[in-house]
Design a protein around this motif. Structure first.
Motif, PDB file in Angstrom:
ATOM      1  N   ASN A  16      32.377  11.605 -12.696  1.00 16.19           N
ATOM      2  CA  ASN A  16      33.367  11.665 -12.251  1.00 16.19           C
ATOM      3  C   ASN A  16      34.088  11.340 -11.041  1.00 16.19           C
ATOM      4  O   ASN A  16      34.383  12.577 -10.468  1.00 16.19           O
ATOM      5  CB  ASN A  16      34.006  12.858 -13.043  1.00 16.19           C
ATOM      6  N   TRP A  17      34.196   9.769 -10.767  1.00 13.70           N
ATOM      7  CA  TRP A  17      34.843  10.103  -9.466  1.00 13.70           C
ATOM      8  C   TRP A  17      36.464   9.539  -9.152  1.00 13.70           C
ATOM      9  O   TRP A  17      36.103   9.683  -8.251  1.00 13.70           O
ATOM     10  CB  TRP A  17      34.127   8.242  -9.214  1.00 13.70           C
ATOM     11  N   THR A  18      36.752  10.049 -10.111  1.00 11.80           N
ATOM     12  CA  THR A  18      38.081  10.565  -9.848  1.00 11.80           C
ATOM     13  C   THR A  18      38.552  11.114 -10.082  1.00 11.80           C
ATOM     14  O   THR A  18      39.732  11.693  -9.276  1.00 11.80           O
ATOM     15  CB  THR A  18      39.401  10.098 -11.367  1.00 11.80           C
ATOM     16  N   GLN A  19      37.481  12.567 -10.126  1.00 10.52           N
ATOM     17  CA  GLN A  19      37.851  14.124  -9.405  1.00 10.52           C
ATOM     18  C   GLN A  19      37.157  14.506  -8.535  1.00 10.52           C
ATOM     19  O   GLN A  19      36.143  14.289  -8.385  1.00 10.52           O
ATOM     20  CB  GLN A  19      38.067  14.825 -11.029  1.00 10.52           C
ATOM     21  N   VAL A  20      37.970  15.467  -7.142  1.00 10.08           N
ATOM     22  CA  VAL A  20      36.491  16.257  -6.762  1.00 10.08           C
ATOM     23  C   VAL A  20      36.544  16.952  -6.589  1.00 10.08           C
ATOM     24  O   VAL A  20      36.817  18.136  -8.024  1.00 10.08           O
ATOM     25  CB  VAL A  20      37.174  15.945  -5.261  1.00 10.08           C
ATOM     26  N   ASP A  21      35.126  18.282  -6.807  1.00 18.06           N
ATOM     27  CA  ASP A  21      34.813  19.157  -6.759  1.00 18.06           C
ATOM     28  C   ASP A  21      35.829  20.318  -6.504  1.00 18.06           C
ATOM     29  O   ASP A  21      36.606  21.200  -7.516  1.00 18.06           O
ATOM     30  CB  ASP A  21      33.231  19.661  -6.832  1.00 18.06           C
ATOM     31  N   GLU A  22      36.215  20.430  -5.193  1.00 16.87           N
ATOM     32  CA  GLU A  22      36.682  20.927  -3.803  1.00 16.87           C
ATOM     33  C   GLU A  22      37.905  19.943  -3.424  1.00 16.87           C
ATOM     34  O   GLU A  22      37.710  19.338  -3.475  1.00 16.87           O
ATOM     35  CB  GLU A  22      35.570  21.901  -3.229  1.00 16.87           C
ATOM     36  N   PHE A  23      39.134  20.615  -3.908  1.00 17.15           N
ATOM     37  CA  PHE A  23      40.388  19.867  -2.844  1.00 17.15           C
ATOM     38  C   PHE A  23      39.909  20.415  -0.953  1.00 17.15           C
ATOM     39  O   PHE A  23      40.257  21.052  -1.219  1.00 17.15           O
ATOM     40  CB  PHE A  23      42.013  20.328  -3.880  1.00 17.15           C
ATOM     41  N   PRO A  24      41.367  18.829  -0.437  1.00 13.43           N
ATOM     42  CA  PRO A  24      40.769  19.396   0.752  1.00 13.43           C
ATOM     43  C   PRO A  24      41.605  21.307   0.810  1.00 13.43           C
ATOM     44  O   PRO A  24      42.823  21.756  -0.192  1.00 13.43           O
ATOM     45  CB  PRO A  24      41.548  18.296   1.348  1.00 13.43           C
ATOM     46  N   SER A  25      41.123  21.986   1.935  1.00  7.85           N
ATOM     47  CA  SER A  25      42.037  23.184   2.339  1.00  7.85           C
ATOM     48  C   SER A  25      41.895  23.548   3.853  1.00  7.85           C
ATOM     49  O   SER A  25      41.681  22.984   4.679  1.00  7.85           O
ATOM     50  CB  SER A  25      41.402  24.753   1.525  1.00  7.85           C
ATOM     51  N   VAL A  26      43.197  24.549   3.573  1.00  9.33           N
ATOM     52  CA  VAL A  26      42.873  24.902   4.829  1.00  9.33           C
ATOM     53  C   VAL A  26      42.210  26.268   5.261  1.00  9.33           C
ATOM     54  O   VAL A  26      42.448  26.895   4.298  1.00  9.33           O
ATOM     55  CB  VAL A  26      44.729  25.223   5.620  1.00  9.33           C
ATOM     56  N   ALA A  27      42.088  26.931   6.589  1.00  8.64           N
ATOM     57  CA  ALA A  27      41.779  28.237   6.312  1.00  8.64           C
ATOM     58  C   ALA A  27      42.357  29.395   6.139  1.00  8.64           C
ATOM     59  O   ALA A  27      41.361  30.222   5.281  1.00  8.64           O
ATOM     60  CB  ALA A  27      41.351  28.769   8.341  1.00  8.64           C
ATOM     61  N   THR A  28      43.875  29.218   5.940  1.00 10.99           N
ATOM     62  CA  THR A  28      44.708  30.424   5.434  1.00 10.99           C
ATOM     63  C   THR A  28      44.525  30.128   3.693  1.00 10.99           C
ATOM     64  O   THR A  28      44.674  31.433   3.002  1.00 10.99           O
ATOM     65  CB  THR A  28      46.348  29.561   5.708  1.00 10.99           C
TER      66      THR A  28
END
Length: 159
Positions: free
Chosen positions: A39-51
């Motif tokens: 499914n190319w319209t969804q990612v497995d993990e969203f972007p994130s920051v260390a916190t």
């Protein structure tokens, strides 16, 4: 009789093994089958920051990231005269692009009736202020960093 039974058994076994062979699929066909499953319209993990990385629940981690980004953008824009120059604007829609190499790009989104001069001025203020962000981990699709885009409503400090 034992020889005949053994030969018959071996020939049946050999014949059965031949029937179990799967038709060979080329690498290209296998690749195309796998690509259709993604499914190319969804990612497995969203972007994130260390916190936010230590949060296990995906939806809570996603919200943590969006909250962090919104607050950081608001704080950086509060340092400027954007609200003084444009008191009629209390919220700016900012399109955020997170690239696979963790670079960020910010682009203000304007209503169609905005003046071109205002768009250029606000865009230059955003580019000047939205620098030196903490490291953003890009979104992942099947373990590979991918580009993501989303629009955040950023409330300007109108004091």
């Amino acid at each position: 009789m034992k020889k005949f039974t053994a030969i018959l058994f071996l020939s049946l076994l050999f014949g059965a093994c031949q029937n179990l062979k799967k038709p060979e699929i080329s690498e290209e066909e296998l690749l195309q089958q796998e690509l259709k499953k993604i499914n190319w319209t969804q990612v497995d993990e969203f972007p994130s920051v260390a916190t936010c990385d230590s949060i296990k629940d995906d939806s809570v981690r996603k919200q943590c990231f969006f909250d962090f980004l919104t607050i950081t953008i608001q704080q950086k824009l509060d340092l400027d005269t954007l609200s003084i120059l444009y008191p009629q604007i209390d919220t700016i829609q900012v399109k955020v692009t997170v690239f696979p190499d963790s670079r960020l790009e910010f682009e203000p989104q304007f209503p169609s009736d905005s003046l071109a001069y205002d768009k250029i001025k606000i865009d230059s203020i955003l580019h000047a202020r939205l620098t030196d962000f903490p490291k953003i981990n890009p979104a992942l699709k099947r373990g590979i960093p991918v580009k993501t885009q989303f629009v955040l409503p950023v409330i300007l400090n109108v004091e």
